[in-house]
Design a protein around this motif. Sequence first.
Motif, PDB file in Angstrom:
ATOM      1  N   ILE A 178     -12.207 -36.197  -6.581  1.00  0.00           N
ATOM      2  CA  ILE A 178     -12.471 -37.621  -6.378  1.00  0.00           C
ATOM      3  C   ILE A 178     -13.665 -38.025  -7.240  1.00  0.00           C
ATOM      4  O   ILE A 178     -14.718 -37.381  -7.211  1.00  0.00           O
ATOM      5  N   PRO A 186      -1.235 -34.945  -0.362  1.00  0.00           N
ATOM      6  CA  PRO A 186      -1.065 -35.686  -1.615  1.00  0.00           C
ATOM      7  C   PRO A 186       0.244 -36.452  -1.735  1.00  0.00           C
ATOM      8  O   PRO A 186       0.392 -37.272  -2.645  1.00  0.00           O
ATOM      9  N   TYR A 224     -13.415 -34.158  -2.562  1.00  0.00           N
ATOM     10  CA  TYR A 224     -11.955 -34.086  -2.596  1.00  0.00           C
ATOM     11  C   TYR A 224     -11.401 -34.900  -1.424  1.00  0.00           C
ATOM     12  O   TYR A 224     -12.142 -35.305  -0.527  1.00  0.00           O
ATOM     13  N   SER A 225     -10.098 -35.104  -1.446  1.00  0.00           N
ATOM     14  CA  SER A 225      -9.422 -35.713  -0.303  1.00  0.00           C
ATOM     15  C   SER A 225      -8.693 -34.614   0.452  1.00  0.00           C
ATOM     16  O   SER A 225      -7.919 -33.861  -0.138  1.00  0.00           O
ATOM     17  N   LEU A 246      -7.533 -40.769  -4.770  1.00  0.00           N
ATOM     18  CA  LEU A 246      -6.751 -39.580  -5.096  1.00  0.00           C
ATOM     19  C   LEU A 246      -5.731 -39.897  -6.188  1.00  0.00           C
ATOM     20  O   LEU A 246      -5.519 -39.086  -7.097  1.00  0.00           O
TER      21      LEU A 246
END
Length: 701
Positions: free
Chosen positions: A267, A319, A314-315, A256
């Motif tokens: 990602i 964030p 994606y994560s 990320l």
Amino acid sequence: MTVIAKHMRRAAVSEGAPGRNCTSRRFWTITIVLSAVVALVCELGLFNLLHWTSLGNTPVSLDVQPSAGLTVQGSTYTITDPDNACLELTGIDAHVSTLFIGLSACDDMALDITVFMTDEANSTYTALPSEELTLVVPASHYLELHTAGESQSLRIGINEVAGYTFSVDEGFVANATAPFDFSPLRLCAVFVLACFVLAFRPSSPLFRTSLSWRSKAQKALIVVLAVVEVGAFGAFSHRGFSTNDTWEAHDQYDDLANAFLSGSVVIDKEVPEAIRVLDNPYDPGARAVALQEAGQSELSGRITDFAYYDGQFYSYFGPVPALMLFVPFKLITGHDMPTWLAVFFYGALFVVAIKALLVLLCDRLLKLRPSLGLFLLADFLLCGTTGLIYLGYLPVVYSVPIISSLAFAAWGLVCWLAAKRGAGEVSAPLLLVGAVCIALTLGCRQSFVLCALLAFPLFWEEITRYRAFFSRRGIGNTACVMVPFVLVGIAVMAYNAVRFGSPFDFGATYNLTSNDMTKRGIELARFPLGIFSYLFQPLSLTGKFPFMTTVPVTSNYQGYTSSEPMFGGFYAFCTIALVAFAFCSRRFKAPGSVRGFALLLMGIGFTLMLFDIQASGITARYMADFSFFLLLPAVLALFMFEQRAGTGSAAWAFHLVVSLAVLLCLGLNAWSIFIDGRYGPLKEAFPSIYYGVKQALSFLW
């Protein structure tokens, strides 16, 4: 430990009379002497009991005959038939009290064996409990046997798979004398443990000394304590304890951070074509079949626990840790940041915050001065039983959102408590910093934002009596609390919208995991199993080291709920937390703000637990989501109970019960790292510790 003891002595006598000073010196002298005696008795006696009981034995060298399930090349043996892999030991004709087994694993740290004995009561082989021999603890090769009369032969079964190799290095000796094993490290460890236990006996000066932040000795003690605990957590959470470093999801925060540095939120990981064409890529069975048919089964682990949406990875993790730690680390060093460092950083923040939080709760909310001893026990309880041990033991990606949220929540409460100046006065800068801390949990583990509700009981008097909030004169204070949540909320919603097209979609449902999260929904029938498992599941105790096992997660629920290794319910590990329910009784007289704060803490804890049951499942690490919120009100109740116990026999009994209860909770939580069957079992991560402790306790069997 000596440094801490000195500070404890100074703190205990700093405000006392000369006579009390002498009593305190005598107490600490006795504590240190008794601890030294206990350590020496354990080291020279108990830990070497087999040596003393085997002195004077007449050794008998045994003949060895391998079975047909083994092939022999020199001193190396290879298993060809696991069901018939054993060694016959003959030529005994004597009573066998000890047995030296000169086997060594060739490709592993430990060799699993079973001894089969014959004696005057058993003409046929009788299997004994299995044992493990390890090179890191040579004493493990000496076994104490309890046979009836003379034995003619023994058999050593090798409990390993086909192809496993081992060697016979030093042969087999019946009635061998176990060597004397003196360990300075073990001696010091027992000495420190004994000092810790004896320091909190009811007669301790720690319980006769009131907590005072004005005392330089107490300040020094708390600082030293923080340094020791942070150092211990740093050593404990070192990367060496983590497991499965090849699991790509464990580097997700680095992925990320690299995405952010490249100006993206995607990602940089190739999506297998077999996944792209699936009608439902979130179906784990269909996903596995598709990868297998494409000849890419090895990719299954590489994509697990990444969020997949609209053809991109994606994560779904918040964030904030990536922006706060992983991005700066990459910019400064040019390298990815080890995840364990993030766990250590946030864990250290949490450990330090606990000290300040307890001091401020006593001063600003409870308005009382507990004993220094109870303050220290409360600190140990909150640092040692709120999930920090589990998260530190497995310092991987899944631990970061929880431990970072705990740190931000704790520091947010510290700042808000410090902002209370009395008579309706509050510090706007501290209000702002506290709100920022709690608001940042939206970017870590968003459910922790419920901590914002704690502002109401904390500032209830300022809100209702002094109108320091929600009024014309309090508009600045109100803005200091609310604006950070608005700004962080807008930023997080924008981040969600960029990734998933909705400001309210955090992406957890797109996780490629063991079940289809998009179809998980809310099932009320999941609650009974989840509540029982998280709160009330009894520990599974056994008579064999490590004396605890994982507990089953089973019920009659006819549906799917994800589960991972569990060790017991929260109240089984931390029974003392039940004292928090005193706030539910009207007989327990407590100020309204204190009762409201305690009950709201418990409400937040139970809400987080219920959310985890529905949104995630049942796993030990999620207990760290709510443990802190259930333990903190218990600590508040203990502080109030101590004040009401006063002095004399009631206080003595109270301190005895609390000390024993806290030590039991700490012991159970610390001992849980030895449990086999957990993620990253200690016997594999650090066999020297696991088998060293096992061998030290061999006098128990």
